[in-house]
Write a protein that holds these residues in place. Structure first.
Motif, PDB file in Angstrom:
ATOM      1  N   MET A   1       0.732  -1.034   0.010  1.00  0.00           N
ATOM      2  CA  MET A   1       0.107  -0.048   0.133  1.00  0.00           C
ATOM      3  C   MET A   1       0.841   1.119   0.287  1.00  0.00           C
ATOM      4  SD  MET A   1      -3.061   0.838   2.446  1.00  0.00           S
ATOM      5  CE  MET A   1      -3.236   2.599   3.195  1.00  0.00           C
ATOM      6  N   SER A   2       0.408   2.380  -0.646  1.00  0.00           N
ATOM      7  CA  SER A   2       1.226   3.416  -0.759  1.00  0.00           C
ATOM      8  C   SER A   2       0.309   4.511  -0.098  1.00  0.00           C
ATOM      9  CB  SER A   2       1.609   3.833  -2.205  1.00  0.00           C
ATOM     10  OG  SER A   2       2.036   5.305  -2.308  1.00  0.00           O
ATOM     11  N   ASP A   3       0.927   5.124   0.866  1.00  0.00           N
ATOM     12  CA  ASP A   3       0.284   6.280   1.681  1.00  0.00           C
ATOM     13  C   ASP A   3       0.345   7.762   0.962  1.00  0.00           C
ATOM     14  OD1 ASP A   3      -0.723   4.787   3.525  1.00  0.00           O
ATOM     15  OD2 ASP A   3       1.097   4.848   4.713  1.00  0.00           O
ATOM     16  N   ASN A   4       1.048   7.789   0.043  1.00  0.00           N
ATOM     17  CA  ASN A   4       1.400   8.987  -1.055  1.00  0.00           C
ATOM     18  C   ASN A   4       0.766   8.579  -2.408  1.00  0.00           C
ATOM     19  OD1 ASN A   4       2.354  10.312   1.371  1.00  0.00           O
ATOM     20  ND2 ASN A   4       4.497   9.413   0.887  1.00  0.00           N
ATOM     21  N   THR A   5      -0.012   9.556  -2.853  1.00  0.00           N
ATOM     22  CA  THR A   5      -0.514   9.434  -4.178  1.00  0.00           C
ATOM     23  C   THR A   5      -0.708  10.485  -4.828  1.00  0.00           C
ATOM     24  OG1 THR A   5      -2.135   8.244  -5.777  1.00  0.00           O
ATOM     25  CG2 THR A   5      -2.724   8.790  -3.605  1.00  0.00           C
ATOM     26  N   LYS A   6      -0.631  10.691  -6.168  1.00  0.00           N
ATOM     27  CA  LYS A   6      -0.579  12.061  -6.786  1.00  0.00           C
ATOM     28  C   LYS A   6      -2.091  12.161  -7.344  1.00  0.00           C
ATOM     29  CE  LYS A   6       4.001  13.128  -7.709  1.00  0.00           C
ATOM     30  NZ  LYS A   6       5.282  13.343  -8.666  1.00  0.00           N
ATOM     31  N   ILE A   7      -2.836  10.945  -7.196  1.00  0.00           N
ATOM     32  CA  ILE A   7      -4.395  10.819  -7.642  1.00  0.00           C
ATOM     33  C   ILE A   7      -5.074  12.040  -6.855  1.00  0.00           C
ATOM     34  CG2 ILE A   7      -6.230   9.329  -7.911  1.00  0.00           C
ATOM     35  CD1 ILE A   7      -4.254   7.169  -8.182  1.00  0.00           C
ATOM     36  N   GLU A   8      -5.823  12.778  -7.121  1.00  0.00           N
ATOM     37  CA  GLU A   8      -6.630  13.865  -6.520  1.00  0.00           C
ATOM     38  C   GLU A   8      -7.555  13.351  -5.823  1.00  0.00           C
ATOM     39  OE1 GLU A   8      -8.154  16.739  -9.307  1.00  0.00           O
ATOM     40  OE2 GLU A   8      -6.214  17.021 -10.049  1.00  0.00           O
ATOM     41  N   TRP A   9      -8.288  12.444  -6.000  1.00  0.00           N
ATOM     42  CA  TRP A   9      -9.460  12.106  -5.255  1.00  0.00           C
ATOM     43  C   TRP A   9      -9.147  10.801  -4.418  1.00  0.00           C
ATOM     44  CZ3 TRP A   9      -9.925   6.881  -6.819  1.00  0.00           C
ATOM     45  CH2 TRP A   9      -9.543   6.681  -7.988  1.00  0.00           C
ATOM     46  N   ALA A  10      -7.794  10.280  -4.182  1.00  0.00           N
ATOM     47  CA  ALA A  10      -7.584   9.262  -3.241  1.00  0.00           C
ATOM     48  C   ALA A  10      -6.332   9.498  -2.268  1.00  0.00           C
ATOM     49  CB  ALA A  10      -7.012   8.048  -4.226  1.00  0.00           C
ATOM     50  N   ASP A  11      -6.542   9.066  -0.881  1.00  0.00           N
ATOM     51  CA  ASP A  11      -5.568   9.422  -0.127  1.00  0.00           C
ATOM     52  C   ASP A  11      -4.222   8.040  -0.190  1.00  0.00           C
ATOM     53  OD1 ASP A  11      -6.696  11.502   1.081  1.00  0.00           O
ATOM     54  OD2 ASP A  11      -8.068  10.079   2.231  1.00  0.00           O
ATOM     55  N   ALA A  12      -4.660   7.191  -0.481  1.00  0.00           N
ATOM     56  CA  ALA A  12      -3.695   5.724  -0.658  1.00  0.00           C
ATOM     57  C   ALA A  12      -3.957   4.876  -1.901  1.00  0.00           C
ATOM     58  CB  ALA A  12      -3.753   5.135   0.610  1.00  0.00           C
ATOM     59  N   THR A  13      -3.240   4.391  -2.083  1.00  0.00           N
ATOM     60  CA  THR A  13      -3.503   3.168  -3.498  1.00  0.00           C
ATOM     61  C   THR A  13      -2.949   1.750  -2.757  1.00  0.00           C
ATOM     62  OG1 THR A  13      -1.358   3.527  -4.350  1.00  0.00           O
ATOM     63  CG2 THR A  13      -3.277   4.958  -5.293  1.00  0.00           C
ATOM     64  N   VAL A  14      -3.436   0.783  -3.551  1.00  0.00           N
ATOM     65  CA  VAL A  14      -2.933  -0.655  -3.104  1.00  0.00           C
ATOM     66  C   VAL A  14      -3.124  -1.381  -4.368  1.00  0.00           C
ATOM     67  CG1 VAL A  14      -5.067  -1.289  -2.286  1.00  0.00           C
ATOM     68  CG2 VAL A  14      -3.110  -2.449  -1.257  1.00  0.00           C
ATOM     69  N   ASN A  15      -2.392  -2.321  -4.839  1.00  0.00           N
ATOM     70  CA  ASN A  15      -2.503  -3.454  -5.790  1.00  0.00           C
ATOM     71  C   ASN A  15      -2.934  -4.702  -4.985  1.00  0.00           C
ATOM     72  OD1 ASN A  15      -1.741  -1.409  -7.602  1.00  0.00           O
ATOM     73  ND2 ASN A  15       0.486  -2.164  -7.636  1.00  0.00           N
ATOM     74  N   ALA A  16      -4.104  -4.872  -4.926  1.00  0.00           N
ATOM     75  CA  ALA A  16      -4.871  -6.151  -4.352  1.00  0.00           C
ATOM     76  C   ALA A  16      -4.499  -7.209  -5.111  1.00  0.00           C
ATOM     77  CB  ALA A  16      -6.211  -5.940  -4.245  1.00  0.00           C
ATOM     78  N   VAL A  17      -4.253  -7.368  -6.560  1.00  0.00           N
ATOM     79  CA  VAL A  17      -4.345  -8.569  -7.278  1.00  0.00           C
ATOM     80  C   VAL A  17      -2.986  -8.346  -8.115  1.00  0.00           C
ATOM     81  CG1 VAL A  17      -5.202  -9.690  -9.211  1.00  0.00           C
ATOM     82  CG2 VAL A  17      -6.809  -8.742  -7.559  1.00  0.00           C
ATOM     83  N   ASN A  18      -2.173  -9.365  -8.020  1.00  0.00           N
ATOM     84  CA  ASN A  18      -0.880  -9.410  -8.751  1.00  0.00           C
ATOM     85  C   ASN A  18      -0.928 -10.675  -9.826  1.00  0.00           C
ATOM     86  OD1 ASN A  18       0.105  -8.348  -5.859  1.00  0.00           O
ATOM     87  ND2 ASN A  18       0.537  -7.135  -7.557  1.00  0.00           N
ATOM     88  N   GLY A  19      -0.296 -10.507 -10.997  1.00  0.00           N
ATOM     89  CA  GLY A  19      -0.114 -11.604 -11.958  1.00  0.00           C
ATOM     90  C   GLY A  19      -1.091 -11.571 -13.089  1.00  0.00           C
ATOM     91  N   CYS A  20      -0.987 -12.258 -14.016  1.00  0.00           N
ATOM     92  CA  CYS A  20      -1.613 -12.208 -15.521  1.00  0.00           C
ATOM     93  C   CYS A  20      -1.442 -13.480 -16.181  1.00  0.00           C
ATOM     94  CB  CYS A  20      -1.375 -11.174 -16.261  1.00  0.00           C
ATOM     95  SG  CYS A  20      -2.569 -10.740 -17.246  1.00  0.00           S
ATOM     96  N   SER A  21      -1.959 -13.557 -17.362  1.00  0.00           N
ATOM     97  CA  SER A  21      -1.697 -14.562 -17.942  1.00  0.00           C
ATOM     98  C   SER A  21      -1.706 -13.984 -19.569  1.00  0.00           C
ATOM     99  CB  SER A  21      -2.695 -15.909 -18.149  1.00  0.00           C
ATOM    100  OG  SER A  21      -3.977 -15.408 -18.483  1.00  0.00           O
ATOM    101  N   VAL A  22      -0.797 -14.535 -20.469  1.00  0.00           N
ATOM    102  CA  VAL A  22      -0.658 -14.102 -21.853  1.00  0.00           C
ATOM    103  C   VAL A  22      -1.992 -14.525 -22.743  1.00  0.00           C
ATOM    104  CG1 VAL A  22       0.713 -13.910 -23.881  1.00  0.00           C
ATOM    105  CG2 VAL A  22       1.918 -13.961 -21.479  1.00  0.00           C
ATOM    106  N   THR A  23      -2.894 -13.740 -22.952  1.00  0.00           N
ATOM    107  CA  THR A  23      -3.846 -14.116 -23.832  1.00  0.00           C
ATOM    108  C   THR A  23      -3.919 -13.531 -25.343  1.00  0.00           C
ATOM    109  OG1 THR A  23      -5.073 -12.086 -22.913  1.00  0.00           O
ATOM    110  CG2 THR A  23      -5.254 -13.923 -21.653  1.00  0.00           C
ATOM    111  N   SER A  24      -3.223 -12.497 -25.739  1.00  0.00           N
ATOM    112  CA  SER A  24      -3.123 -12.050 -27.010  1.00  0.00           C
ATOM    113  C   SER A  24      -1.946 -11.546 -27.519  1.00  0.00           C
ATOM    114  CB  SER A  24      -4.280 -10.932 -26.968  1.00  0.00           C
ATOM    115  OG  SER A  24      -3.715  -9.614 -26.514  1.00  0.00           O
TER     116      SER A  24
END
Length: 62
Positions: A1-24
């Motif tokens: 989680m990041s307590d610092n963000t430049k997103i105007e409408w957010a106080d913090a950000t988090v990446n809850a999902v990590n990973g992917c699969s090659v589909t195209s």
């Protein structure tokens, strides 16, 4: 989680999902796939090939 963000409408950000699969063919230019190996939380989500890093298909919910 990041307590610092430049997103105007957010106080913090988090990446809850990590990973992917090659589909195209567009996945060849995926920035996240090329960078995922750099972070400990994402270990095992990519594998190194002659063409660079490739998603393993594993997805994790943090």
């Amino acid at each position: 989680m990041s307590d610092n963000t430049k997103i105007e409408w957010a106080d913090a950000t988090v990446n809850a999902v990590n990973g992917c699969s090659v589909t195209s063919p567009g996945c060849t230019n995926c920035y996240a796939m090329k960078q995922a190996h750099r972070f400990d939380a994402r270990r095992g989500l990519t594998t190194k090939t002659n063409g660079g890093m490739v998603w393993t298909g594993e997805v994790r919910l943090n």
